[in-house]
Scaffold this motif. Structure first.
Motif, PDB file in Angstrom:
ATOM      1  N   VAL A  91       0.862  -1.193   0.000  1.00 16.72           N
ATOM      2  CA  VAL A  91       0.000   0.000   0.000  1.00 16.72           C
ATOM      3  C   VAL A  91       0.896   1.241   0.000  1.00 16.72           C
ATOM      4  O   VAL A  91       1.861   1.321   0.769  1.00 16.72           O
ATOM      5  N   LEU A  92       0.566   2.195  -0.872  1.00 16.09           N
ATOM      6  CA  LEU A  92       1.306   3.455  -0.956  1.00 16.09           C
ATOM      7  C   LEU A  92       0.332   4.610  -0.758  1.00 16.09           C
ATOM      8  O   LEU A  92      -0.732   4.646  -1.387  1.00 16.09           O
ATOM      9  N   HIS A  93       0.695   5.540   0.110  1.00 13.79           N
ATOM     10  CA  HIS A  93      -0.172   6.693   0.386  1.00 13.79           C
ATOM     11  C   HIS A  93       0.613   7.966   0.115  1.00 13.79           C
ATOM     12  O   HIS A  93       1.666   8.186   0.726  1.00 13.79           O
ATOM     13  N   THR A  94       0.115   8.795  -0.803  1.00 16.01           N
ATOM     14  CA  THR A  94       0.807  10.019  -1.209  1.00 16.01           C
ATOM     15  C   THR A  94      -0.025  11.258  -0.886  1.00 16.01           C
ATOM     16  O   THR A  94      -1.252  11.176  -0.734  1.00 16.01           O
ATOM     17  N   SER A 152     -16.715   0.310   6.032  1.00 17.93           N
ATOM     18  CA  SER A 152     -18.157   0.258   5.716  1.00 17.93           C
ATOM     19  C   SER A 152     -18.399   0.480   4.226  1.00 17.93           C
ATOM     20  O   SER A 152     -19.304  -0.128   3.645  1.00 17.93           O
ATOM     21  N   THR A 153     -17.571   1.306   3.583  1.00 22.55           N
ATOM     22  CA  THR A 153     -17.658   1.452   2.126  1.00 22.55           C
ATOM     23  C   THR A 153     -17.375   0.123   1.449  1.00 22.55           C
ATOM     24  O   THR A 153     -18.084  -0.295   0.532  1.00 22.55           O
ATOM     25  N   TRP A 154     -16.325  -0.543   1.916  1.00 19.79           N
ATOM     26  CA  TRP A 154     -15.879  -1.809   1.324  1.00 19.79           C
ATOM     27  C   TRP A 154     -16.958  -2.878   1.467  1.00 19.79           C
ATOM     28  O   TRP A 154     -17.145  -3.720   0.577  1.00 19.79           O
ATOM     29  N   ALA A 155     -17.667  -2.856   2.597  1.00 16.65           N
ATOM     30  CA  ALA A 155     -18.715  -3.854   2.825  1.00 16.65           C
ATOM     31  C   ALA A 155     -19.831  -3.714   1.790  1.00 16.65           C
ATOM     32  O   ALA A 155     -20.455  -4.701   1.385  1.00 16.65           O
ATOM     33  N   ARG A 156     -20.084  -2.470   1.337  1.00 14.33           N
ATOM     34  CA  ARG A 156     -21.106  -2.253   0.300  1.00 14.33           C
ATOM     35  C   ARG A 156     -20.549  -2.607  -1.074  1.00 14.33           C
ATOM     36  O   ARG A 156     -21.173  -3.349  -1.823  1.00 14.33           O
ATOM     37  N   THR A 157     -19.384  -2.087  -1.398  1.00 19.68           N
ATOM     38  CA  THR A 157     -18.733  -2.364  -2.681  1.00 19.68           C
ATOM     39  C   THR A 157     -17.223  -2.396  -2.469  1.00 19.68           C
ATOM     40  O   THR A 157     -16.632  -1.347  -2.173  1.00 19.68           O
ATOM     41  N   PRO A 158     -16.605  -3.573  -2.606  1.00 19.15           N
ATOM     42  CA  PRO A 158     -15.149  -3.618  -2.459  1.00 19.15           C
ATOM     43  C   PRO A 158     -14.467  -2.668  -3.451  1.00 19.15           C
ATOM     44  O   PRO A 158     -14.887  -2.567  -4.608  1.00 19.15           O
ATOM     45  N   LEU A 159     -13.468  -1.956  -2.984  1.00 21.29           N
ATOM     46  CA  LEU A 159     -12.771  -0.990  -3.836  1.00 21.29           C
ATOM     47  C   LEU A 159     -11.665  -1.693  -4.618  1.00 21.29           C
ATOM     48  O   LEU A 159     -11.177  -2.757  -4.218  1.00 21.29           O
ATOM     49  N   GLN A 160     -11.280  -1.071  -5.718  1.00 17.18           N
ATOM     50  CA  GLN A 160     -10.150  -1.569  -6.501  1.00 17.18           C
ATOM     51  C   GLN A 160      -9.135  -0.437  -6.656  1.00 17.18           C
ATOM     52  O   GLN A 160      -9.517   0.736  -6.754  1.00 17.18           O
ATOM     53  N   TRP A 161      -7.874  -0.784  -6.704  1.00 17.45           N
ATOM     54  CA  TRP A 161      -6.726   0.083  -7.047  1.00 17.45           C
ATOM     55  C   TRP A 161      -6.408   1.160  -6.013  1.00 17.45           C
ATOM     56  O   TRP A 161      -5.267   1.355  -5.685  1.00 17.45           O
ATOM     57  N   GLY A 162      -7.417   1.921  -5.557  1.00 15.72           N
ATOM     58  CA  GLY A 162      -7.102   2.989  -4.625  1.00 15.72           C
ATOM     59  C   GLY A 162      -8.320   3.814  -4.254  1.00 15.72           C
ATOM     60  O   GLY A 162      -9.425   3.588  -4.776  1.00 15.72           O
ATOM     61  N   PHE A 163      -8.127   4.745  -3.336  1.00 16.91           N
ATOM     62  CA  PHE A 163      -9.181   5.710  -3.001  1.00 16.91           C
ATOM     63  C   PHE A 163      -8.522   7.031  -2.623  1.00 16.91           C
ATOM     64  O   PHE A 163      -7.332   7.074  -2.264  1.00 16.91           O
ATOM     65  N   LEU A 164      -9.317   8.099  -2.725  1.00 17.60           N
ATOM     66  CA  LEU A 164      -8.860   9.438  -2.348  1.00 17.60           C
ATOM     67  C   LEU A 164      -9.396   9.796  -0.968  1.00 17.60           C
ATOM     68  O   LEU A 164     -10.474   9.322  -0.580  1.00 17.60           O
ATOM     69  N   VAL A 165      -8.671  10.628  -0.252  1.00 15.91           N
ATOM     70  CA  VAL A 165      -9.200  11.258   0.960  1.00 15.91           C
ATOM     71  C   VAL A 165      -9.251  12.751   0.647  1.00 15.91           C
ATOM     72  O   VAL A 165      -8.252  13.331   0.207  1.00 15.91           O
ATOM     73  N   ARG A 166     -10.422  13.347   0.851  1.00 16.78           N
ATOM     74  CA  ARG A 166     -10.654  14.712   0.346  1.00 16.78           C
ATOM     75  C   ARG A 166      -9.701  15.740   0.984  1.00 16.78           C
ATOM     76  O   ARG A 166      -9.576  15.806   2.214  1.00 16.78           O
ATOM     77  N   GLY A 167      -9.063  16.510   0.095  1.00 17.76           N
ATOM     78  CA  GLY A 167      -8.143  17.538   0.554  1.00 17.76           C
ATOM     79  C   GLY A 167      -6.870  16.979   1.192  1.00 17.76           C
ATOM     80  O   GLY A 167      -6.137  17.706   1.864  1.00 17.76           O
ATOM     81  N   HIS A 168      -6.610  15.719   0.985  1.00 12.09           N
ATOM     82  CA  HIS A 168      -5.553  15.033   1.742  1.00 12.09           C
ATOM     83  C   HIS A 168      -4.613  14.237   0.821  1.00 12.09           C
ATOM     84  O   HIS A 168      -3.428  14.525   0.779  1.00 12.09           O
ATOM     85  N   GLY A 169      -5.130  13.278   0.069  1.00  6.94           N
ATOM     86  CA  GLY A 169      -4.223  12.510  -0.780  1.00  6.94           C
ATOM     87  C   GLY A 169      -4.837  11.221  -1.282  1.00  6.94           C
ATOM     88  O   GLY A 169      -6.054  11.027  -1.247  1.00  6.94           O
ATOM     89  N   LEU A 170      -3.949  10.340  -1.722  1.00  5.57           N
ATOM     90  CA  LEU A 170      -4.349   9.097  -2.396  1.00  5.57           C
ATOM     91  C   LEU A 170      -3.764   7.883  -1.685  1.00  5.57           C
ATOM     92  O   LEU A 170      -2.593   7.911  -1.276  1.00  5.57           O
ATOM     93  N   TYR A 171      -4.561   6.838  -1.542  1.00  9.15           N
ATOM     94  CA  TYR A 171      -4.067   5.512  -1.168  1.00  9.15           C
ATOM     95  C   TYR A 171      -4.201   4.625  -2.391  1.00  9.15           C
ATOM     96  O   TYR A 171      -5.274   4.602  -3.022  1.00  9.15           O
ATOM     97  N   ALA A 172      -3.148   3.907  -2.739  1.00  7.98           N
ATOM     98  CA  ALA A 172      -3.224   2.933  -3.833  1.00  7.98           C
ATOM     99  C   ALA A 172      -2.519   1.664  -3.394  1.00  7.98           C
ATOM    100  O   ALA A 172      -1.632   1.705  -2.535  1.00  7.98           O
ATOM    101  N   TRP A 173      -2.926   0.541  -3.967  1.00  9.83           N
ATOM    102  CA  TRP A 173      -2.336  -0.738  -3.544  1.00  9.83           C
ATOM    103  C   TRP A 173      -2.207  -1.669  -4.733  1.00  9.83           C
ATOM    104  O   TRP A 173      -2.691  -1.376  -5.833  1.00  9.83           O
TER     105      TRP A 173
END
Ligand SMILES: [Zn+2]
Length: 202
Positions: A91-94, A152-173
């Motif tokens: 996991v990389l967080h920028t 809780s987001t993942w429980a509804r729909t598993p995420l792929q590749w990454g997600f953003l945090v608003r005004g903060h940055g990116l997590y990718a895996w």
């Protein structure tokens, strides 16, 4: 093996720093060791100049194993991802300018991307025609709350590749560090294109 993992984090840090995606000790990186532990970067270290001494072993509750160092505050996001998906190996967080700005330009919960050839840099995509949704979580300094938003987001729909945090940055895996690096590079490129498109439309 463990040495390979720690060096994969150090190399990724040097590369990400060269892109300007983790200024001023921001960002954090990790690699899965096994089914219950991972290496993560220590808090407050410049990510372009990491050494093996800047890495900490943690369990998936974010608890430190055999170290006096403090892990990054965002360790819980990394360990939540490992617990959510056995296939995640790194996991990389920028904190890039593009991720920070774009996540504030989009008011919705998802950033939608389509029409870009570079979507094929993300595993499972074979055409520019697909619509890709990148989840945007709301930022908070409460990491348990942010990890809960993710779970809780993942429980509804598993995420792929990454997600953003608003005004903060990116997590990718990715399955391993090589794939995580491709995903973060692909996403940063797509975000830069999207930001430019949005500015041109104004
Ligand atoms: Zn951060």
């Amino acid at each position: 093996m463990s040495e390979l993992l720690t060096h994969s984090i150090i190399d990724a840090g040097r590369w990400i720093d060269a892109q300007g995606w983790c200024p001023a000790t921001g960002g954090n990186f990790s690699a899965r060791i096994d089914s219950s532990t991972a290496w993560v970067t220590a808090s407050g270290r410049h990510k372009g100049a990491l050494t093996p001494d800047d890495l900490i072993k943690v369990d998936f509750d974010g608890q430190v194993i055999d170290s006096a160092l403090t892990p990054s505050a965002e360790t819980l996001l990394h360990t939540a991802l490992y617990a959510l998906d056995d296939n995640i190996g790194a996991v990389l967080h920028t904190h890039s300018v593009t991720s920070t700005v774009l996540s504030r330009m989009v008011a919705a919960d998802y950033l939608t991307l389509s029409g870009y050839e570079m979507q094929k840099s993300l595993s499972g995509n074979h055409t520019h025609n697909e619509q890709i949704g990148i989840r945007i979580l709301e930022n908070t300094q409460d990491m348990r709350a942010l990890a809960q938003q993710l779970t809780s987001t993942w429980a509804r729909t598993p995420l792929q590749w990454g997600f953003l945090v608003r005004g903060h940055g990116l997590y990718a895996w990715g399955r391993d560090m090589k794939e995580a690096r491709r995903h973060i590079e692909g996403l940063e490129f797509l975000f830069a294109c999207e930001r430019e498109m949005m500015l041109l439309k104004k």
